[in-house]
Design an enzyme around this catalytic site. Sequence first.
Site, PDB file in Angstrom:
ATOM      1  N   ASP A  16      -5.613   9.269   9.077  1.00  0.00           N
ATOM      2  CA  ASP A  16      -5.585   8.069   9.862  1.00  0.00           C
ATOM      3  C   ASP A  16      -5.666   8.208  11.403  1.00  0.00           C
ATOM      4  OD1 ASP A  16      -3.335   9.196  10.497  1.00  0.00           O
ATOM      5  OD2 ASP A  16      -2.081   7.522   9.801  1.00  0.00           O
ATOM      6  N   GLU A  40      -2.821  13.318   2.018  1.00  0.00           N
ATOM      7  CA  GLU A  40      -2.455  12.017   2.269  1.00  0.00           C
ATOM      8  C   GLU A  40      -1.096  11.399   1.927  1.00  0.00           C
ATOM      9  OE1 GLU A  40      -2.122   9.945   4.815  1.00  0.00           O
ATOM     10  OE2 GLU A  40      -4.479   9.340   5.033  1.00  0.00           O
TER      11      GLU A  40
END
Length: 502
Positions: free
Chosen positions: A300, A224
């Site tokens: 995401d 991430e």
Amino acid sequence: MTSRSLLLAIGLVATTSLVAAGPCDIYASGNTPCIAAHSTTRALYNAYTGALYQVKRGSDNTTTNIAPKSAGGVANAAAQDSFCASTTCLITIIYDQSGRENHLYQAPPGGFNGPDANGYDNFASAIGAPVTLNGQKAYGVFISPGTGYRNNKVSGSAVGDQPEGMYAVLDGTHYNGACCFDYGNAETNNLDTGNGHMEAIYYGDNTVWGSGSGNGPWIMADLENGLFSGVNVKNNAGDPSQSARFLNAIIKGEPGRWAIRGGNAASGSLSTYYNGARPNANGYNPMSKEGAIILGIGGDNSNGAQGTFYEGVMTSGYPSDATENSVQANIVAAKYATTSLTSGAALTVGKSVSLKVTTPGYDTRYLAHSGSTVNTQVVSSSSSTALKQQASWTVRTGLGNSGCLSFESVDTPGSYIRHNNFALLLNAGDGSKQFNEDATFCPQTSLNSAGTHSIRAWGYPTRFFRHYSNTGYIASNGGVHTFDAATSFNNDASFVVGAGFA
Ligand SMILES: *[C@@H]1O[C@H](CO)[C@@H](O)[C@H](O)[C@H]1NC(C)=O
């Protein structure tokens, strides 16, 4: 040898093959059991006989499950072929074989929306990634940009800084530089919730965050807000560019340590490309893993990437190198190999062809071009030479994949039919990977009975040559664009491929 000892020998052979372990049996014996096991090609436990994946067909929107042909065996591709005959099929669920029901479903919208009308990602075509395992046909999951799968309610996966491992068998030649072709642990709310909230395999040649040696593609970890190849945020020269057609990619992490491993999934052993401390940046030590599982997208829901997934697992606990080496041997023994991407009568490279429309009321029209627009025009033996040339195409070996074809304009040599924003265009080839892939199409047996072929986009195998309002597109059987209309799809996407006019 006496008949009695012969029988004993046969018994030994049979026993040996019965106890041959699948990848998840091997992880279990290493005390790092699979908490999820996903594959459309084969069972990943020796005793597994349940469903591998679900397909949905376009003709009536019904679904069926595809299971292995025998316990621990290869997927029953013939059952899919029969269910999907003369229509289109999508992979709608990839089942978890671990018994925890950590199945992969259509990925929902997140920080980024998917392309379907409700913001979900697209499903993969059921036929985009044919292979053989020990000579038996099976299908992988061909992820085009906009395609993704996810499960946000996973049982048993690593959270926080808990240890885990994972591998995925991928097509090492199918990748791009967009974010992010991932398989692994991600956020449970489809949003970027911060550094260290993911731990997933990434495969591609994105260089925005990190990279390895050469020009890529690389196996990296999506943790991430970064793709990492080692302890340095930007680069690990020990993480090599990959080129194997079948690639085994491995990421694992435990408190204070993680590793990247990989190797040719069709032969040989694994190499370790990184094994050491967590990346040198805030938020990655300790990790804050959330435990969802994603395939083909970022945490995401960033969905610009492409790649092909054949099988993969997530484990509880940090697998030993020895356990992973045994899994690699099992994968090599499964004998992944390529097979034909096309079907129907072979089109001869170098020959000029015409593509006649089969939709009733339009079947005097042929696929042609006017400048850079690919359209359909009424063409006959009495048409002008210019029009005949506009409706004639030289068959070439696929610019982006030699298992498929490209169509070069007869009147504009060096220009090829390519898709761009799903419209067919005639553009001069520029030699780029993007152009070559966008100009590569895979002919298959016609979706309707009037045609000889339907012509699939290699990079978007849910999409086929289609005429709509007399203009050429690559269209899916239902979808968000007007040219994706399900009405008349099979007829509009079926052509008679015959001799060229010129
Ligand atoms: C299948 O479902 C889609 C949307 O859910 C719909 O548009 C389409 O008409 C259906 N097709 C058939 C053959 O029922």
